[in-house]
Design a protein around this motif. Structure first.
Motif, PDB file in Angstrom:
ATOM      1  N   ALA A 172      13.165  23.949  -3.339  1.00 11.24           N
ATOM      2  CA  ALA A 172      12.919  22.554  -2.956  1.00 11.24           C
ATOM      3  C   ALA A 172      11.507  22.127  -3.342  1.00 11.24           C
ATOM      4  O   ALA A 172      11.291  21.006  -3.815  1.00 11.24           O
ATOM      5  N   ARG A 173      10.546  23.033  -3.168  1.00 19.23           N
ATOM      6  CA  ARG A 173       9.147  22.698  -3.486  1.00 19.23           C
ATOM      7  C   ARG A 173       8.977  22.438  -4.984  1.00 19.23           C
ATOM      8  O   ARG A 173       8.234  21.543  -5.383  1.00 19.23           O
ATOM      9  N   VAL A 174       9.679  23.199  -5.803  1.00 18.17           N
ATOM     10  CA  VAL A 174       9.638  22.975  -7.245  1.00 18.17           C
ATOM     11  C   VAL A 174      10.203  21.597  -7.584  1.00 18.17           C
ATOM     12  O   VAL A 174       9.640  20.854  -8.406  1.00 18.17           O
ATOM     13  N   GLN A 175      11.307  21.240  -6.941  1.00 18.90           N
ATOM     14  CA  GLN A 175      11.904  19.936  -7.185  1.00 18.90           C
ATOM     15  C   GLN A 175      10.957  18.798  -6.788  1.00 18.90           C
ATOM     16  O   GLN A 175      10.823  17.805  -7.508  1.00 18.90           O
ATOM     17  N   VAL A 176      10.301  18.948  -5.642  1.00 22.98           N
ATOM     18  CA  VAL A 176       9.362  17.913  -5.192  1.00 22.98           C
ATOM     19  C   VAL A 176       8.209  17.785  -6.174  1.00 22.98           C
ATOM     20  O   VAL A 176       7.780  16.668  -6.497  1.00 22.98           O
ATOM     21  N   THR A 177       7.698  18.909  -6.667  1.00 20.06           N
ATOM     22  CA  THR A 177       6.606  18.867  -7.642  1.00 20.06           C
ATOM     23  C   THR A 177       7.027  18.105  -8.890  1.00 20.06           C
ATOM     24  O   THR A 177       6.278  17.266  -9.414  1.00 20.06           O
ATOM     25  N   GLU A 178       8.240  18.362  -9.371  1.00 23.58           N
ATOM     26  CA  GLU A 178       8.733  17.664 -10.562  1.00 23.58           C
ATOM     27  C   GLU A 178       8.871  16.162 -10.305  1.00 23.58           C
ATOM     28  O   GLU A 178       8.544  15.339 -11.167  1.00 23.58           O
ATOM     29  N   ILE A 179       9.343  15.810  -9.114  1.00 19.83           N
ATOM     30  CA  ILE A 179       9.505  14.398  -8.767  1.00 19.83           C
ATOM     31  C   ILE A 179       8.152  13.703  -8.683  1.00 19.83           C
ATOM     32  O   ILE A 179       7.966  12.598  -9.213  1.00 19.83           O
ATOM     33  N   VAL A 180       7.198  14.350  -8.024  1.00 19.72           N
ATOM     34  CA  VAL A 180       5.854  13.761  -7.904  1.00 19.72           C
ATOM     35  C   VAL A 180       5.238  13.559  -9.283  1.00 19.72           C
ATOM     36  O   VAL A 180       4.646  12.508  -9.569  1.00 19.72           O
ATOM     37  N   ASN A 181       5.381  14.550 -10.161  1.00 20.53           N
ATOM     38  CA  ASN A 181       4.820  14.427 -11.510  1.00 20.53           C
ATOM     39  C   ASN A 181       5.455  13.255 -12.262  1.00 20.53           C
ATOM     40  O   ASN A 181       4.774  12.496 -12.958  1.00 20.53           O
ATOM     41  N   ALA A 182       6.782  13.120 -12.127  1.00 18.11           N
ATOM     42  CA  ALA A 182       7.479  12.022 -12.807  1.00 18.11           C
ATOM     43  C   ALA A 182       7.038  10.672 -12.254  1.00 18.11           C
ATOM     44  O   ALA A 182       6.807   9.716 -13.008  1.00 18.11           O
ATOM     45  N   LEU A 183       6.883  10.598 -10.931  1.00 14.33           N
ATOM     46  CA  LEU A 183       6.470   9.336 -10.308  1.00 14.33           C
ATOM     47  C   LEU A 183       5.023   8.995 -10.660  1.00 14.33           C
ATOM     48  O   LEU A 183       4.695   7.824 -10.895  1.00 14.33           O
ATOM     49  N   ARG A 184       4.166  10.007 -10.724  1.00 13.39           N
ATOM     50  CA  ARG A 184       2.764   9.750 -11.065  1.00 13.39           C
ATOM     51  C   ARG A 184       2.646   9.296 -12.512  1.00 13.39           C
ATOM     52  O   ARG A 184       1.810   8.434 -12.831  1.00 13.39           O
ATOM     53  N   ALA A 185       3.474   9.846 -13.381  1.00 14.09           N
ATOM     54  CA  ALA A 185       3.480   9.398 -14.773  1.00 14.09           C
ATOM     55  C   ALA A 185       3.932   7.943 -14.847  1.00 14.09           C
ATOM     56  O   ALA A 185       3.380   7.139 -15.612  1.00 14.09           O
ATOM     57  N   ARG A 186       4.916   7.602 -14.048  1.00 14.56           N
ATOM     58  CA  ARG A 186       5.416   6.222 -14.001  1.00 14.56           C
ATOM     59  C   ARG A 186       4.345   5.277 -13.459  1.00 14.56           C
ATOM     60  O   ARG A 186       4.136   4.193 -14.003  1.00 14.56           O
ATOM     61  N   ALA A 187       3.648   5.709 -12.409  1.00 14.47           N
ATOM     62  CA  ALA A 187       2.601   4.876 -11.820  1.00 14.47           C
ATOM     63  C   ALA A 187       1.457   4.660 -12.803  1.00 14.47           C
ATOM     64  O   ALA A 187       0.907   3.559 -12.918  1.00 14.47           O
ATOM     65  N   ALA A 188       1.105   5.729 -13.526  1.00 12.18           N
ATOM     66  CA  ALA A 188       0.027   5.625 -14.508  1.00 12.18           C
ATOM     67  C   ALA A 188       0.410   4.682 -15.640  1.00 12.18           C
ATOM     68  O   ALA A 188      -0.406   3.880 -16.112  1.00 12.18           O
ATOM     69  N   ALA A 189       1.668   4.759 -16.064  1.00 12.37           N
ATOM     70  CA  ALA A 189       2.133   3.883 -17.145  1.00 12.37           C
ATOM     71  C   ALA A 189       2.121   2.426 -16.703  1.00 12.37           C
ATOM     72  O   ALA A 189       1.774   1.527 -17.473  1.00 12.37           O
ATOM     73  N   ALA A 190       2.492   2.209 -15.439  1.00 12.77           N
ATOM     74  CA  ALA A 190       2.519   0.841 -14.920  1.00 12.77           C
ATOM     75  C   ALA A 190       1.112   0.267 -14.790  1.00 12.77           C
ATOM     76  O   ALA A 190       0.894  -0.933 -14.955  1.00 12.77           O
ATOM     77  N   ALA A 191       0.147   1.151 -14.516  1.00  9.37           N
ATOM     78  CA  ALA A 191      -1.229   0.696 -14.327  1.00  9.37           C
ATOM     79  C   ALA A 191      -1.971   0.512 -15.648  1.00  9.37           C
ATOM     80  O   ALA A 191      -2.997  -0.168 -15.711  1.00  9.37           O
ATOM     81  N   ALA A 192      -1.447   1.116 -16.717  1.00  8.71           N
ATOM     82  CA  ALA A 192      -2.116   1.028 -18.018  1.00  8.71           C
ATOM     83  C   ALA A 192      -2.010  -0.398 -18.565  1.00  8.71           C
ATOM     84  O   ALA A 192      -0.976  -1.049 -18.415  1.00  8.71           O
ATOM     85  N   PRO A 193      -3.058  -0.905 -19.227  1.00 12.61           N
ATOM     86  CA  PRO A 193      -3.003  -2.251 -19.792  1.00 12.61           C
ATOM     87  C   PRO A 193      -2.013  -2.335 -20.947  1.00 12.61           C
ATOM     88  O   PRO A 193      -1.854  -1.388 -21.717  1.00 12.61           O
ATOM     89  N   GLY A 194      -1.324  -3.450 -21.038  1.00 10.40           N
ATOM     90  CA  GLY A 194      -0.398  -3.670 -22.149  1.00 10.40           C
ATOM     91  C   GLY A 194      -1.167  -3.973 -23.418  1.00 10.40           C
ATOM     92  O   GLY A 194      -2.403  -4.140 -23.406  1.00 10.40           O
ATOM     93  N   PRO A 195      -0.485  -4.074 -24.568  1.00  9.32           N
ATOM     94  CA  PRO A 195      -1.168  -4.304 -25.842  1.00  9.32           C
ATOM     95  C   PRO A 195      -2.041  -5.546 -25.854  1.00  9.32           C
ATOM     96  O   PRO A 195      -3.168  -5.504 -26.304  1.00  9.32           O
ATOM     97  N   VAL A 196      -1.555  -6.638 -25.312  1.00  7.00           N
ATOM     98  CA  VAL A 196      -2.336  -7.882 -25.318  1.00  7.00           C
ATOM     99  C   VAL A 196      -3.561  -7.741 -24.443  1.00  7.00           C
ATOM    100  O   VAL A 196      -4.680  -8.115 -24.838  1.00  7.00           O
ATOM    101  N   GLU A 197      -3.360  -7.154 -23.254  1.00  8.32           N
ATOM    102  CA  GLU A 197      -4.479  -6.973 -22.322  1.00  8.32           C
ATOM    103  C   GLU A 197      -5.519  -6.056 -22.940  1.00  8.32           C
ATOM    104  O   GLU A 197      -6.718  -6.283 -22.836  1.00  8.32           O
ATOM    105  N   ALA A 198      -5.058  -4.974 -23.589  1.00 11.39           N
ATOM    106  CA  ALA A 198      -5.984  -4.013 -24.191  1.00 11.39           C
ATOM    107  C   ALA A 198      -6.794  -4.669 -25.297  1.00 11.39           C
ATOM    108  O   ALA A 198      -8.003  -4.460 -25.420  1.00 11.39           O
ATOM    109  N   GLU A 199      -6.148  -5.510 -26.108  1.00 12.77           N
ATOM    110  CA  GLU A 199      -6.848  -6.197 -27.189  1.00 12.77           C
ATOM    111  C   GLU A 199      -7.894  -7.157 -26.633  1.00 12.77           C
ATOM    112  O   GLU A 199      -8.999  -7.289 -27.159  1.00 12.77           O
ATOM    113  N   THR A 200      -7.536  -7.829 -25.538  1.00 12.84           N
ATOM    114  CA  THR A 200      -8.489  -8.773 -24.924  1.00 12.84           C
ATOM    115  C   THR A 200      -9.709  -8.040 -24.432  1.00 12.84           C
ATOM    116  O   THR A 200     -10.843  -8.469 -24.651  1.00 12.84           O
TER     117      THR A 200
END
Length: 214
Positions: free
Chosen positions: A182-210
């Motif tokens: 179960a602990r391995v599964q939770v670690t995998e889920i947290v990693n996937a969610l953190r990757a998703r959160a980081a992607a959502a927080a990253a600036p998009g192409p237009v924002e990055a260019e600005t």
């Protein structure tokens, strides 16, 4: 900040799984604990619950067993209770969100036993369901003090079937194969969610260019 629902039927190991998310630094909101505080002496739910269900308040606190007997198997009574308690829990939960955000949390876990049954999953960014084989679930629950087969069956009757929860979940943690698994599964889920959160927080192409242009 991602809002993740953590749910599962009685005896599936949800509290243990919630602790594993805490180990990864994810703040966990325990809906059951919040309700317990609301029912305790001085809690905001004591007065209105006592008025709606005379006799369930003992010694200045809501007697949860007396209240359970009043609402178990009575959908209308349960609806009245939820109408009192859910708004109070909502206020407490908003305070939790504010504290987590102030601390820079990238996700929060909402430990809610009846998440699907109350339609709360619609407000989550993702849902994690904790599950285990039915025979193991039954064995765990019947080992609890004061639990009877009749009471267990009555509780199950109020909960969505485990198979349906699993089918609707974004992620499933199977506690039937031991804590390490179960602990391995939770670690995998947290990693996937953190990757998703980081992607959502990253600036998009237009924002990055600005920003680059400045």
């Amino acid at each position: 900040m991602l809002i993740i629902g953590l749910t599962g039927s009685i005896g599936m190991g949800k509290s243990t799984t919630a602790a594993m998310f805490r180990e990864h630094g994810a703040p966990v909101y325990d809906a059951d604990a919040a309700v317990h505080d609301l029912y305790d002496v001085g809690g905001a739910a004591v007065g209105p619950v006592g008025e709606a269900f005379p006799g369930v308040v003992q010694g200045g606190a809501v007697d949860r067993e007396l209240l359970r007997q009043r609402v178990l198997g009575d959908p209308e009574a349960l609806k009245r209770l939820n109408a009192i308690v859910h708004p109070l829990v909502g206020i407490d939960r908003q305070s939790f969100f504010a504290q987590a955000q102030a601390k820079g949390a990238d996700m929060v876990i909402l430990d809610i036993p009846l998440l699907y049954e109350t339609g709360g999953d619609a407000r989550m960014d993702a849902v994690v369901v904790v599950s285990a084989p039915a025979d193991m679930q039954r064995e765990r629950v019947l080992a609890r003090p004061g639990m009877t087969p009749e009471r267990f069956d009555a509780i199950l009757a109020q909960q969505m079937a485990d198979a349906e929860k699993r089918a609707r979940a974004h992620y499933v943690v199977d506690t039937g194969q031991g804590l390490d698994h179960a602990r391995v599964q939770v670690t995998e889920i947290v990693n996937a969610l953190r990757a998703r959160a980081a992607a959502a927080a990253a600036p998009g192409p237009v924002e990055a260019e600005t920003k680059a242009g400045h």
